[in-house]
Enzyme design. Structure first.
Site, mmCIF file in Angstrom:
data_model
loop_
_atom_site.group_PDB
_atom_site.id
_atom_site.type_symbol
_atom_site.label_atom_id
_atom_site.label_comp_id
_atom_site.label_asym_id
_atom_site.label_seq_id
_atom_site.Cartn_x
_atom_site.Cartn_y
_atom_site.Cartn_z
ATOM 1 C CB CYS A 336 -0.830 -0.138 1.306
ATOM 2 S SG CYS A 336 -2.333 1.004 1.035
ATOM 3 C CD GLU A 376 -6.661 0.620 -0.964
ATOM 4 O OE1 GLU A 376 -7.551 -0.106 -1.013
ATOM 5 O OE2 GLU A 376 -6.163 1.113 0.077
#
Length: 378
Positions: A336, A376
């Protein structure tokens, strides 16, 4: 679509996030009342001004102390009862109006840029799960669509479903202020600064904020096996969902989820002053040394094996044999942060796989098939 974490990703355009903050420390007393509980006795290491952490914000500091004494009771426990995560409860055309509780600067003076921890009161009306994102609609008019509101910016949530007050009524975001500097003059150009991140970072307690969501399923924490291994790789504000995971694993008393596996966090930032939630993570190391590992890559302070800057992919390479063995054993791996982190990480993993006589493409395909691979970036 992958949601963004702290530094905005927009449903259309990214924005950054930074803020001006007020810092409130815990003064003197060893008896702290919080969430209807009294925590007596242990003196915080930072009760003197000299030792107080950069983000000695009341919520964060109390949370760290609680983690060092015992797990914290959470409510309402019916937040555990749903079989599926909540999704898009509030949409852009009909957002929920929430209230800012606090905005705290959480980086030191030598950090490049400003990053803030923002707590938002949603009154229990916009529940979410760890790893999801909220959408924020900043006030004002969309300059590209006169008369229309701004586009939604997505931020990964930095708290568990119970929030920093453990009562299921708040959400926390980790936001870096997006500031634009003219390359010729070197001066800030406010007209090009990130609209949403500056709105959030400049907010004051009591201000209203329009919220959408929650959204996202790719970063949900798999809880079927409480003894699983979770390898988390973050750059900057990309640490947001991992803070939520770790609080659920190590800070909160959740009857349904008793974590007994291994959580391993790799965090890449510029320097020591840029570390985010470092006191919380360090407290878990002390309390759960068999269940938590924490490695930092400080690009402006550390050197890699080739005497270059130490980035998070260099740390991954350093522990590559262990990481690959854990992945072979079923570990989940999460990434992330800024999308620019992924090429270097992928190149490192491919190089390591080839050194082991494996095909990275085949291995990656298998990890995705097994739902072990979670990304992500924004």
């Amino acid at each position: 679509m992958a949601t963004a974490v702290a530094s905005q990703v927009a449903v259309s355009a990214p924005a950054g996030s930074d803020r001006g903050l007020r810092s409130s420390g815990i003064q003197g007393s060893n008896n702290i009342s919080f969430s209807n509980k009294s925590w007596v006795g242990t003196t915080l290491a930072w009760e003197s001004k000299a030792a107080r952490p950069r983000h000695a914000n009341k919520v964060l500091c109390m949370s760290v102390q609680q983690a060092s004494e015992s797990k914290v009771a959470v409510k309402p426990l019916d937040l555990e009862s749903a079989n599926e995560p909540p999704l898009n409860t509030y949409k852009p055309k009909e957002p929920y109006t929430a209230t800012i509780v606090s905005v705290e600067r959480i980086v030191g003076p030598k950090a490049p840029g400003e990053t803030c921890h923002i707590v938002i009161d949603h009154g229990g009306n916009v529940p979410y799960w760890e790893g999801q994102s909220y959408g924020i609609i900043p006030p004002g008019e969309n300059p590209k669509k006169p008369g229309a509101p701004h586009n939604v910016r997505l931020y990964s949530i930095a708290s568990t479903r119970y929030g920093d007050s453990f009562d299921g009524r708040t959400t926390s975001l980790c936001v870096r202020r997006a500031v634009y500097y003219d390359p010729e003059t070197g001066k800030e150009d406010p007209s090009k600064n990130g609209v949403c991140s500056n709105f959030l970072c400049n907010s004051k307690p009591g201000d209203k904020v329009k919220v959408t969501g929650p959204s996202g399923k790719i970063m949900l924490l798999p809880e079927e096996d409480p003894n699983a291994t979770h390898i988390m790789i973050a750059t900057g504000t990309g640490v947001a969902p991992f803070r939520g995971y770790l609080r659920r694993m190590f800070m909160e008393d959740v009857p349904k989820y008793r974590f007994g596996g291994l959580a391993w966090l790799f965090l890449g930032v510029a320097n020591t002053d840029s570390l985010l939630y470092d006191e919380e993570f360090t407290s878990y190391l002390k309390q759960y040394p068999d269940n938590f590992r924490y490695d930092k890559a400080l690009s402006r302070e550390q050197k890699n094996k080739n005497a270059g800057k130490m980035y998070v992919q260099d740390k991954i390479e350093e522990y590559s044999d262990e990481i690959f063995k854990l992945l072979d054993g079923g570990a989940h791996i999460y990434f992330c942060g800024l999308k620019g982190m992924m090429p270097g990480i992928q190149d490192t993993l491919k190089k390591v796989a080839e050194q082991r006589g494996e095909s990275w493409e085949q291995k990656l395909s298998q990890l995705k098939k097994n739902k072990q691979w979670h990304v992500e970036v924004y």
